[in-house]
Design a protein around this motif. Structure first.
Motif, PDB file in Angstrom:
ATOM      1  N   PRO A 215       0.824  -1.214   0.000  1.00  0.00           N
ATOM      2  CA  PRO A 215       0.000   0.000   0.000  1.00  0.00           C
ATOM      3  C   PRO A 215       0.854   1.259   0.000  1.00  0.00           C
ATOM      4  O   PRO A 215       1.901   1.316   0.626  1.00  0.00           O
ATOM      5  N   CYS A 216       0.382   2.262  -0.735  1.00  0.00           N
ATOM      6  CA  CYS A 216       1.052   3.553  -0.776  1.00  0.00           C
ATOM      7  C   CYS A 216       0.434   4.456   0.275  1.00  0.00           C
ATOM      8  O   CYS A 216      -0.797   4.573   0.358  1.00  0.00           O
ATOM      9  N   VAL A 217       1.246   5.088   1.081  1.00  0.00           N
ATOM     10  CA  VAL A 217       0.752   5.980   2.135  1.00  0.00           C
ATOM     11  C   VAL A 217       1.456   7.321   2.007  1.00  0.00           C
ATOM     12  O   VAL A 217       2.566   7.420   1.487  1.00  0.00           O
ATOM     13  N   GLY A 218       0.776   8.361   2.482  1.00  0.00           N
ATOM     14  CA  GLY A 218       1.336   9.696   2.425  1.00  0.00           C
ATOM     15  C   GLY A 218       0.493  10.606   1.570  1.00  0.00           C
ATOM     16  O   GLY A 218      -0.679  10.317   1.274  1.00  0.00           O
ATOM     17  N   THR A 219       1.052  11.708   1.142  1.00  0.00           N
ATOM     18  CA  THR A 219       0.345  12.721   0.377  1.00  0.00           C
ATOM     19  C   THR A 219       0.854  12.769  -1.059  1.00  0.00           C
ATOM     20  O   THR A 219       1.839  12.104  -1.403  1.00  0.00           O
ATOM     21  N   ASP A 220       0.194  13.579  -1.871  1.00  0.00           N
ATOM     22  CA  ASP A 220       0.677  13.762  -3.237  1.00  0.00           C
ATOM     23  C   ASP A 220       2.088  14.336  -3.233  1.00  0.00           C
ATOM     24  O   ASP A 220       2.893  14.042  -4.131  1.00  0.00           O
ATOM     25  N   ALA A 221       2.400  15.164  -2.238  1.00  0.00           N
ATOM     26  CA  ALA A 221       3.696  15.838  -2.188  1.00  0.00           C
ATOM     27  C   ALA A 221       4.799  14.980  -1.590  1.00  0.00           C
ATOM     28  O   ALA A 221       5.984  15.248  -1.810  1.00  0.00           O
ATOM     29  N   ASP A 222       4.457  13.948  -0.842  1.00  0.00           N
ATOM     30  CA  ASP A 222       5.470  13.121  -0.180  1.00  0.00           C
ATOM     31  C   ASP A 222       4.826  11.817   0.246  1.00  0.00           C
ATOM     32  O   ASP A 222       4.032  11.787   1.194  1.00  0.00           O
ATOM     33  N   ASN A 223       5.164  10.733  -0.439  1.00  0.00           N
ATOM     34  CA  ASN A 223       4.543   9.453  -0.107  1.00  0.00           C
ATOM     35  C   ASN A 223       5.561   8.320  -0.143  1.00  0.00           C
ATOM     36  O   ASN A 223       6.721   8.510  -0.488  1.00  0.00           O
ATOM     37  N   SER A 224       5.086   7.150   0.237  1.00  0.00           N
ATOM     38  CA  SER A 224       5.991   6.018   0.430  1.00  0.00           C
ATOM     39  C   SER A 224       6.495   5.430  -0.880  1.00  0.00           C
ATOM     40  O   SER A 224       7.519   4.735  -0.886  1.00  0.00           O
ATOM     41  N   TYR A 225       5.814   5.673  -1.984  1.00  0.00           N
ATOM     42  CA  TYR A 225       6.245   5.146  -3.270  1.00  0.00           C
ATOM     43  C   TYR A 225       7.318   6.007  -3.925  1.00  0.00           C
ATOM     44  O   TYR A 225       8.341   5.505  -4.388  1.00  0.00           O
ATOM     45  N   PHE A 226       7.052   7.315  -3.979  1.00  0.00           N
ATOM     46  CA  PHE A 226       7.863   8.206  -4.803  1.00  0.00           C
ATOM     47  C   PHE A 226       8.569   9.303  -4.010  1.00  0.00           C
ATOM     48  O   PHE A 226       9.189  10.183  -4.614  1.00  0.00           O
ATOM     49  N   GLY A 227       8.499   9.242  -2.688  1.00  0.00           N
ATOM     50  CA  GLY A 227       9.093  10.316  -1.906  1.00  0.00           C
ATOM     51  C   GLY A 227       8.463  11.636  -2.291  1.00  0.00           C
ATOM     52  O   GLY A 227       7.235  11.768  -2.319  1.00  0.00           O
ATOM     53  N   GLU A 228       9.291  12.612  -2.649  1.00  0.00           N
ATOM     54  CA  GLU A 228       8.758  13.922  -3.032  1.00  0.00           C
ATOM     55  C   GLU A 228       8.485  14.018  -4.527  1.00  0.00           C
ATOM     56  O   GLU A 228       8.163  15.101  -5.027  1.00  0.00           O
ATOM     57  N   GLY A 229       8.583  12.905  -5.248  1.00  0.00           N
ATOM     58  CA  GLY A 229       8.135  12.901  -6.621  1.00  0.00           C
ATOM     59  C   GLY A 229       9.195  12.496  -7.622  1.00  0.00           C
ATOM     60  O   GLY A 229      10.295  12.048  -7.276  1.00  0.00           O
ATOM     61  N   MET A 230       8.859  12.680  -8.903  1.00  0.00           N
ATOM     62  CA  MET A 230       9.750  12.325  -9.999  1.00  0.00           C
ATOM     63  C   MET A 230      10.852  13.375 -10.136  1.00  0.00           C
ATOM     64  O   MET A 230      10.592  14.574 -10.191  1.00  0.00           O
ATOM     65  N   VAL A 231      12.092  12.923 -10.174  1.00  0.00           N
ATOM     66  CA  VAL A 231      13.215  13.842 -10.306  1.00  0.00           C
ATOM     67  C   VAL A 231      13.060  14.648 -11.598  1.00  0.00           C
ATOM     68  O   VAL A 231      12.604  14.150 -12.617  1.00  0.00           O
ATOM     69  N   ASP A 232      13.448  15.936 -11.533  1.00  0.00           N
ATOM     70  CA  ASP A 232      13.221  16.865 -12.641  1.00  0.00           C
ATOM     71  C   ASP A 232      14.539  17.492 -13.066  1.00  0.00           C
ATOM     72  O   ASP A 232      15.079  18.361 -12.383  1.00  0.00           O
ATOM     73  N   ALA A 233      15.069  17.058 -14.213  1.00  0.00           N
ATOM     74  CA  ALA A 233      16.357  17.563 -14.701  1.00  0.00           C
ATOM     75  C   ALA A 233      16.252  19.008 -15.164  1.00  0.00           C
ATOM     76  O   ALA A 233      17.212  19.784 -15.021  1.00  0.00           O
ATOM     77  N   LEU A 234      15.130  19.389 -15.755  1.00  0.00           N
ATOM     78  CA  LEU A 234      14.989  20.748 -16.266  1.00  0.00           C
ATOM     79  C   LEU A 234      15.044  21.771 -15.136  1.00  0.00           C
ATOM     80  O   LEU A 234      15.750  22.778 -15.221  1.00  0.00           O
ATOM     81  N   ASP A 235      14.308  21.518 -14.060  1.00  0.00           N
ATOM     82  CA  ASP A 235      14.346  22.435 -12.921  1.00  0.00           C
ATOM     83  C   ASP A 235      15.740  22.494 -12.314  1.00  0.00           C
ATOM     84  O   ASP A 235      16.166  23.532 -11.803  1.00  0.00           O
ATOM     85  N   ALA A 236      16.463  21.381 -12.365  1.00  0.00           N
ATOM     86  CA  ALA A 236      17.789  21.325 -11.749  1.00  0.00           C
ATOM     87  C   ALA A 236      18.770  22.285 -12.398  1.00  0.00           C
ATOM     88  O   ALA A 236      19.713  22.760 -11.749  1.00  0.00           O
ATOM     89  N   VAL A 237      18.588  22.576 -13.671  1.00  0.00           N
ATOM     90  CA  VAL A 237      19.531  23.441 -14.379  1.00  0.00           C
ATOM     91  C   VAL A 237      18.972  24.826 -14.652  1.00  0.00           C
ATOM     92  O   VAL A 237      19.678  25.687 -15.187  1.00  0.00           O
ATOM     93  N   SER A 238      17.706  25.058 -14.292  1.00  0.00           N
ATOM     94  CA  SER A 238      17.070  26.342 -14.591  1.00  0.00           C
ATOM     95  C   SER A 238      17.455  27.373 -13.557  1.00  0.00           C
ATOM     96  O   SER A 238      17.730  27.038 -12.404  1.00  0.00           O
TER      97      SER A 238
END
Length: 510
Positions: free
Chosen positions: A487-510
């Motif tokens: 089961p996945c638990v937590g919120t859209d912003a921070d959960n047990s499956y994906f942590g804080e979400g999908m890593v974003d390369a574009l934001d990393a260099v912007s």
């Protein structure tokens, strides 16, 4: 976007031990362990037999990480009938071999209060061989010592690559780069040659056409020689596994009109070989790898493994505590020297935040069923300052949507970010070719590549700032489809499956 504070995990270990439990353990074995909470049951003991006449490997941790205490541990090893294989005075750690069953107790007595802990690192005899003479603390003039690197000034070895204009032949198959927006990030930067990524793995194919230009042999090392840094010309090459070669392609395959392209195709990589020919990453290998990364002033390391022979190292077991503490010190020391670390979450479909039973360890002899507790950690993924990465698969097929890979570990508060890890196309050794692999081992190098891009665009960031930004910039990813039994638990912003979400390369260099 406002930065969210970096998640701070509960400390895996205590630097010093105290209390009746620790004293009893010293009395029985000569090793210390982290005491458990008063209301928490202990983990299942895994006694490691070290019979007379059989060479076993040990890690010793000095009470204080300084050359004086480390030197006294070396003398204690000799007095107890052992051989010093390698010393790391920077972190107060000594690797020793001995064929005396009472070595742990004997060395503890000889070292006195200069020893914080000692433990065996594996459940099988040493296979690498043992140096014939006592080594000395590595320093200028010592055999095997390599002078620490000086960070090149901007422009010394090349600047940022020209913005990408031509795709490599198989880049259209790399849906994973599109999923993390690396293709968009490449329009801003493909990385800087000053940025160095340590690939702690099984070695990088030295003549693969997509890797040769970005693999820096002068920064590479083999750590599987019993935990000693072997800088021979071919020691860091792959032998029995192309795992590291696949990982390296995801991080930094060059944009050169051949094959694929990496997340950060203009950064350099060092092959830091920590996987033995038999496929094990013992603690002394990992210690060597992390210290080497700190000595060479690398910017990023990727760690697509857990340290053997325990999937989870328990701090209330003397041998496991000492080995885990040595690796923790190496990670912390390299982080203090500017290295940020990415690590695979693991492929056991396990909830890292709710450890109960493990049936996989020790994996170098006969596994047993053991009960875990809160002192039990996945090493190095659950140490502070390490980005832990879960894996996603493309679902439905042919789209940019995704779900948690069925094999991926998970855990609320344990996962930092997610990245693609199922059916990832990258470089392989056979025929200098290309192939797909799956695992959180394939997810972690996507994050290492993004960190390398971030460092290229923002060279002044510290490791902690990089992790804060990486987590804050990740694209929120709701739980979505729940894997059976997970089961996945937590919120859209921070959960047990994906942590804080999908890593974003574009934001990393912007």
């Amino acid at each position: 976007m406002a930065l969210r504070p970096m998640r701070r995990r509960m400390p895996a270990l205590a630097l010093a031990t105290s209390g009746v439990l620790a004293a009893a353990l010293v009395s029985m074995t000569g090793a210390t362990a982290a005491p458990t909470a008063a209301n928490e049951p202990g983990s299942t003991p895994v006694p490691i037999s070290t019979p007379d006449g059989v060479v076993s490997s040990y890690l010793l941790n000095a009470r204080n990480a300084n050359p004086g205490h480390t030197k006294q541990l070396e003398r204690a090893v000799e007095k107890a009938g052992g051989v010093v294989v390698q010393s790391w005075p920077q972190i107060g750690v000594v690797v020793a071999h001995a064929d005396v069953s009472s070595f742990r107790a004997d060395v503890a007595k000889a070292a006195g209060n200069k020893l914080e802990s000692v433990g065996a690192t594996r459940t099988v005899p040493v296979a690498e061989g043992t140096p014939s003479e006592l080594s000395v603390s590595w320093g200028p003039g010592a055999s095997g010592y390599k002078k620490e690197a000086k960070k090149p000034a901007n422009g010394d070895i090349g600047s940022e690559a020209t913005v990408a204009t031509v795709a490599d032949p198989r880049e259209n198959e790399q849906w994973d780069l599109q999923m993390i927006k690396a293709d968009q990030a490449h329009r801003i930067t493909e990385g800087n040659r000053n940025v160095l990524v340590g690939v702690l793995d099984s070695g990088i194919d030295p003549d693969h056409p997509d890797l040769v230009a970005n693999t820096d042999a002068s920064e590479s090392v083999n750590c599987t020689d019993a935990g000693r840094p072997d800088t021979s010309a071919t020691g860091w090459h792959p032998t029995t596994s192309d795992h590291g070669t696949h990982v390296a392609g995801t991080i930094a395959a060059a944009r050169n009109g051949v094959g694929i392209v990496g997340v950060a195709p203009n950064v350099r990589m060092a092959s830091v070989k920590v996987v033995s020919d038999a496929g094990y990453i013992y603690p002394e290998y990992a210690v060597c790898g992390f210290v080497w990364a700190g000595q060479r002033k690398m910017d990023v390391t990727n760690n697509s493994y857990y340290v053997d022979p325990f999937q989870f190292w328990c701090g209330d077991q003397p041998d496991q505590y000492a080995a885990m503490e040595a690796v923790r010190r190496a990670v912390e020391w390299s982080t203090d020297r500017g290295v940020v670390h990415a690590a695979a979450a693991g492929n056991s479909s396990y909830d890292l935040s709710n450890k109960t039973i493990d049936t996989s360890a020790p994996n170098d002899s006969t596994p047993i069923t053991r009960t875990l507790n809160d002192t039990c950690k996945k090493v190095p993924g659950e140490f502070d300052g390490v980005v832990t990465v879960s894996s996603v698969q493309r679902f439905p097929a042919g789209t940019m949507d995704s779900r948690l890979s069925s094999f991926s570990n998970r855990g609320l508060g344990s996962i930092d970010v997610a990245a693609p890890g199922s059916a990832i196309l990258s470089t392989i050794v056979r025929d200098n070719g290309y192939g797909t692999k799956s695992g959180t081992s394939m997810a972690s190098p996507h994050v290492a590549g993004v960190l390398a891009l971030m460092k290229s665009a923002h060279p002044g960031l510290t490791p902690a700032q990089m992790i804060d930004r990486l987590r804050a910039q990740a694209d929120d990813k709701p739980c979505g489809t729940t894997t059976a039994g997970a089961p996945c638990v937590g919120t859209d912003a921070d959960n047990s499956y994906f942590g804080e979400g999908m890593v974003d390369a574009l934001d990393a260099v912007s």
